[in-house]
Design a protein around this motif. Sequence first.
Motif: not given
Length: 488
Positions: A332-336, A404-408, A371-377
């Motif tokens: 979600l955050m990478e696509l954003t 990086r997407f295949p790694f994830m 509360g959708l994503v953690s602050n560490i993310m």
Amino acid sequence: MNSFFVFKKLNANYIYIREDSHYTDDLKKREFTWNGRRGICLFLETIIDEEKLEKTFFSNLETDSQSEESELKKKISATEVSEIQHINQVSNELHKGMAAVFLEEKSEAYVFDVKKTTERSVQEPENEKIVRGSHDGFVETLMTNLQLLRRRIEVQDLVIKYHAVGTETKTRIALVYLASIANPTIVKEVEEKVKSISIDMVFSPGAIEEFLENDTISPFPQMLNTERPDRVMANLIDGRIAILTDGDPTALVCPSSFFTFYQSPDDYNSRFLVGTFYRLLRMVSFLIAIFVPAIYIATVSFHFEVIPADLVLPVKSSVERIPYPPIVEAILMELTIELIREAGIRLPSPIGQTIGIVGGLVIGDAVVQAGLVSNIMIIVVAITAIASFVVPSFEMSSALRVIRFPFMFFAASFGYFGIMFCFTLLLIHLCRLESFGSPYFSPLAPLTWQDLKDSVIRAPMKKMNERPKATLPRKKFRQAIRKGRRKW
């Protein structure tokens, strides 16, 4: 198309060229008289400079109208005047910015260049800025780009070969190399591949790159894209070949290795220790860009025990209220981030910068508060994005964002084991990949100690005596210094 000779009747020539041009409205005809004989001049008004045509031809007719008719060609003050006997060839030349002069009862035409030249000024490329060194860059005019290279390499060994690519557009491209250094086998291979391209039009150098590269499926670019003449010059002297396209400021350089994309002109404008530090920093950014999101996902999902005791509670409190797995919030955050980046590129510069900064801050704060994503993310994604932009090459930066997407996904499925398995596949791919017969992962695979001096690190200039072996240059040494000995 049938090849007819130039007709002796002026109107027949005009009718043929009009039909061959499908009655285009910008085909113009100007009539004149030369020693009592009628003549016409044909041209396309949209691509020729009428003032240049007037000075080159028509003003000369008025100065001396008593010359012999055989000297009509001498009244054309262009650099080069061609005598063409086939009418269809004349038609082709008109669409290249030429003007054609026909004289009654003569079965040949005089063709000369009156092309209109419109180009932007030479300035530093926006995406390849440096602190020290040259601040000029290629433009959209092929001749200007070749002049920038000729000005830097003033030797007779610099060879330029023209080719036309595109059955409809006939786009002019130039192959540039140093005959005394470049390997003839690689030059021949590049030329054969260029000649074999069969396509209606060449939209950009990216299209040529796909036709020429060995592995089109690989996410890694196998030809270096650059708009800097000094960078092209340095690669030519190392034995590489440059491909320039008319209408585009980007030059393609081949063969290229993985480490070529991490080199910058600033490396050589600084002290060797500073240049080495920043080059190694770029190498580390490659590992950060592909590993950090995957390590976070694997740690939170499978290996929570590796987190230091002091960080367990902060990480747990940040993650436990997220309603879905770490892989979902990471994607979600990478696509954003990718959406914000694309929006920033498409919008005008002032608005794009505002969207990038404000959008990132607002969205990042909002998703954490919701509360959708953690602050560490948020921290992980920010570090990853910064690391991917450290690369001097846009193409390699784009490859990192895809890899990086295949790694994830592997990290979310198998933890640390999945990360190492994916990294092993990546290394195998890099070791197997080639660029025009040159190992892509050279000088690490195969290992060449001498080439490490100007790839992974930047050694002092007096130590870099030899050219890279991967390009198979005809001249091995760059300078007359041997084993670091100076003349003083």
